[in-house]
Design a protein around this motif. Structure first.
Motif, PDB file in Angstrom:
ATOM      1  N   VAL A  52       0.836  -1.207   0.000  1.00 22.55           N
ATOM      2  CA  VAL A  52       0.000   0.000   0.000  1.00 22.55           C
ATOM      3  C   VAL A  52       0.871   1.257   0.000  1.00 22.55           C
ATOM      4  N   MET A  53       1.898   1.274   0.849  1.00 21.36           N
ATOM      5  CA  MET A  53       2.774   2.439   0.913  1.00 21.36           C
ATOM      6  C   MET A  53       3.591   2.596  -0.363  1.00 21.36           C
ATOM      7  N   GLY A  54       4.052   1.467  -0.920  1.00 26.12           N
ATOM      8  CA  GLY A  54       4.830   1.544  -2.160  1.00 26.12           C
ATOM      9  C   GLY A  54       4.022   2.080  -3.322  1.00 26.12           C
ATOM     10  N   LEU A  55       2.770   1.627  -3.431  1.00 28.85           N
ATOM     11  CA  LEU A  55       1.904   2.160  -4.499  1.00 28.85           C
ATOM     12  C   LEU A  55       1.644   3.649  -4.306  1.00 28.85           C
ATOM     13  N   ALA A  56       1.455   4.060  -3.063  1.00 28.01           N
ATOM     14  CA  ALA A  56       1.210   5.478  -2.798  1.00 28.01           C
ATOM     15  C   ALA A  56       2.412   6.327  -3.183  1.00 28.01           C
ATOM     16  N   LEU A  57       3.619   5.831  -2.928  1.00 29.45           N
ATOM     17  CA  LEU A  57       4.818   6.588  -3.271  1.00 29.45           C
ATOM     18  C   LEU A  57       5.153   6.507  -4.755  1.00 29.45           C
ATOM     19  N   ALA A  58       4.710   5.435  -5.417  1.00 27.59           N
ATOM     20  CA  ALA A  58       5.022   5.277  -6.842  1.00 27.59           C
ATOM     21  C   ALA A  58       4.208   6.221  -7.717  1.00 27.59           C
ATOM     22  N   LEU A  59       3.022   6.597  -7.269  1.00 28.89           N
ATOM     23  CA  LEU A  59       2.173   7.463  -8.095  1.00 28.89           C
ATOM     24  C   LEU A  59       2.807   8.830  -8.366  1.00 28.89           C
ATOM     25  N   PRO A  60       3.335   9.544  -7.357  1.00 31.08           N
ATOM     26  CA  PRO A  60       4.005  10.813  -7.681  1.00 31.08           C
ATOM     27  C   PRO A  60       5.205  10.627  -8.611  1.00 31.08           C
ATOM     28  N   LEU A  61       5.937   9.512  -8.448  1.00 29.37           N
ATOM     29  CA  LEU A  61       7.064   9.260  -9.349  1.00 29.37           C
ATOM     30  C   LEU A  61       6.590   9.069 -10.783  1.00 29.37           C
ATOM     31  N   ALA A  62       5.472   8.354 -10.953  1.00 31.06           N
ATOM     32  CA  ALA A  62       4.926   8.146 -12.295  1.00 31.06           C
ATOM     33  C   ALA A  62       4.474   9.466 -12.914  1.00 31.06           C
ATOM     34  N   PHE A  63       3.832  10.311 -12.122  1.00 32.47           N
ATOM     35  CA  PHE A  63       3.404  11.617 -12.628  1.00 32.47           C
ATOM     36  C   PHE A  63       4.604  12.498 -12.961  1.00 32.47           C
ATOM     37  N   TYR A  64       5.633  12.422 -12.139  1.00 33.24           N
ATOM     38  CA  TYR A  64       6.852  13.205 -12.418  1.00 33.24           C
ATOM     39  C   TYR A  64       7.491  12.742 -13.726  1.00 33.24           C
ATOM     40  N   LEU A  65       7.561  11.430 -13.929  1.00 28.88           N
ATOM     41  CA  LEU A  65       8.104  10.892 -15.178  1.00 28.88           C
ATOM     42  C   LEU A  65       7.276  11.345 -16.371  1.00 28.88           C
ATOM     43  N   LEU A  66       5.951  11.283 -16.234  1.00 25.96           N
ATOM     44  CA  LEU A  66       5.067  11.703 -17.318  1.00 25.96           C
ATOM     45  C   LEU A  66       5.230  13.186 -17.614  1.00 25.96           C
ATOM     46  N   LEU A  67       5.318  14.002 -16.569  1.00 26.35           N
ATOM     47  CA  LEU A  67       5.407  15.444 -16.764  1.00 26.35           C
ATOM     48  C   LEU A  67       6.714  15.843 -17.432  1.00 26.35           C
ATOM     49  N   SER A  68       7.818  15.234 -17.012  1.00 29.39           N
ATOM     50  CA  SER A  68       9.104  15.565 -17.619  1.00 29.39           C
ATOM     51  C   SER A  68       9.139  15.200 -19.093  1.00 29.39           C
ATOM     52  N   ASN A  69       8.479  14.103 -19.453  1.00 30.23           N
ATOM     53  CA  ASN A  69       8.474  13.706 -20.860  1.00 30.23           C
ATOM     54  C   ASN A  69       7.451  14.489 -21.673  1.00 30.23           C
ATOM     55  N   VAL A  70       6.404  14.992 -21.023  1.00 25.86           N
ATOM     56  CA  VAL A  70       5.486  15.894 -21.725  1.00 25.86           C
ATOM     57  C   VAL A  70       6.212  17.171 -22.128  1.00 25.86           C
ATOM     58  N   GLN A  71       7.095  17.639 -21.269  1.00 24.98           N
ATOM     59  CA  GLN A  71       7.873  18.828 -21.604  1.00 24.98           C
ATOM     60  C   GLN A  71       8.782  18.558 -22.803  1.00 24.98           C
ATOM     61  N   SER A  72       9.401  17.380 -22.839  1.00 31.24           N
ATOM     62  CA  SER A  72      10.231  17.025 -23.988  1.00 31.24           C
ATOM     63  C   SER A  72       9.389  16.905 -25.256  1.00 31.24           C
ATOM     64  N   LEU A  73       8.187  16.341 -25.105  1.00 24.01           N
ATOM     65  CA  LEU A  73       7.291  16.234 -26.254  1.00 24.01           C
ATOM     66  C   LEU A  73       6.872  17.611 -26.742  1.00 24.01           C
ATOM     67  N   GLY A  74       6.630  18.524 -25.801  1.00 17.64           N
ATOM     68  CA  GLY A  74       6.272  19.888 -26.196  1.00 17.64           C
ATOM     69  C   GLY A  74       7.381  20.558 -26.969  1.00 17.64           C
ATOM     70  N   ASP A  75       8.630  20.328 -26.561  1.00 14.11           N
ATOM     71  CA  ASP A  75       9.761  20.892 -27.304  1.00 14.11           C
ATOM     72  C   ASP A  75       9.814  20.329 -28.717  1.00 14.11           C
TER      73      ASP A  75
END
Length: 321
Positions: A52-75
């Motif tokens: 339960v704790m691992g899934l809770a901590l993994a979600l922000p990491l997944a969003f961070y990964l998605l956001l950083s690559n959205v910025q690259s896609l925008g470029d």
């Protein structure tokens, strides 16, 4: 004989000073091992809590990964798209080159390329449906064009100022820019960054609550044992220490699990993202989670586990006093 006494006395004193420190370290080592062994005696409950704790901590990491690559896609899609500056038809090559040098010195400009009317005509002739029409022209009506490449990571405000300065330069007829796209992308990225921070804070609170509740249940189930320890003179810190290490183990294991899940998501997306990068001819640079973040997550999770256990154990032991 006096000399022997004089030499031995400091050694005895030194051993007496070292004994409390050695006892303190020994109990820390015993508490860490005992708490880990106790978690191993209830594997199902431990695995569920860590999951339960691992899934809770993994979600922000997944969003961070998605956001950083959205910025690259925008470029890649045009965040730093070339700004086309069309000069007036009466401008000659010397004026275009002089203007290009002036633009190159502007803040926020990475490179300036001069496109001649003949180059523009050649590009049009390669496009379907234009070749026959171009042959009917008596002369070349296309102007000189300055292709201005903004610097990487330029903000929307800086790009807008650059476009306004280009429009005000002498000899410029038209400036073609995707400023609206940059402004929308920057606004979306700002919202995304704020959302990641909020999610990280919420899930950190969730980790605190999960660890705290687990430790509370454990303390309640061992109330008689804790009472006996207090009767023989054990301090609150002595009684509390194994529970603090239990919180650290919970946090550490959940942090490692969160990093593993994030790497699994990154690996699962590697193939489709690689194909997407090929579509954009290598302009799309997709990155993974930075190493410092992967190392920081288990450490931060362990600290959160310790803090949750510390708060709840102090409150529970104070109530039981």
């Amino acid at each position: 004989m006096p000399n022997d006494i004089h030499v031995q006395a400091p050694a005895r004193s030194e051993r007496s000073h070292r004994r409390p420190l050695a006892s303190w370290r020994e109990h820390h080592g015993w508490s860490a091992g005992a708490s880990l062994r106790r978690l191993a005696t209830k594997p199902v409950g431990t695995l569920l809590t860590v999951a339960v704790m691992g899934l809770a901590l993994a979600l922000p990491l997944a969003f961070y990964l998605l956001l950083s690559n959205v910025q690259s896609l925008g470029d890649a899609l045009g965040r730093n798209q070339v700004i086309n500056v069309f000069l007036k038809p009466d401008q000659v090559v010397s004026n275009a080159q002089l203007l290009a040098k002036q633009v190159q010195q502007h803040d926020g400009v990475a490179n300036v390329t001069v496109k001649t009317p003949q180059q523009g005509m050649d590009e049009l002739s390669k496009m379907q449906g234009f070749s026959d029409s171009l042959h009917a022209l008596d002369d070349n009506p296309l102007p000189y064009v300055l292709q201005v490449q903004p610097q990487d990571g330029i903000g929307a405000d800086a790009a807008s100022h650059l476009v306004e300065d280009l429009r005000g330069m002498q000899g410029v007829d038209l400036v073609q820019d995707s400023g609206t796209w940059r402004q929308r992308l920057d606004a979306l990225l700002e919202v995304g960054n704020r959302a990641v921070l909020i999610l990280a804070a919420l899930f950190a609170l969730a980790v605190l609550l999960v660890v705290g509740n687990t430790v509370r249940v454990d303390i309640t189930s061992r109330a008689e044992e804790i009472g006996v320890l207090k009767l023989i003179g054990a301090s609150r810190a002595f009684v509390r220490r194994p529970y603090l290490y239990a919180g650290i183990w919970y946090g550490l294991f959940s942090g490692v699990l969160a990093v593993g899940l994030a790497l699994a998501i990154e690996f699962a997306l590697a193939e489709p993202v690689g194909r997407l990068s090929q579509v954009y001819e290598g302009k799309l640079h997709v990155g993974g989670l930075p190493p410092w973040l992967l190392l920081a997550v288990p450490v931060a999770a362990a600290l959160l586990g310790w803090l949750g256990a510390r708060l709840v154990s102090a409150w529970q032991l104070r109530r039981a006093a």
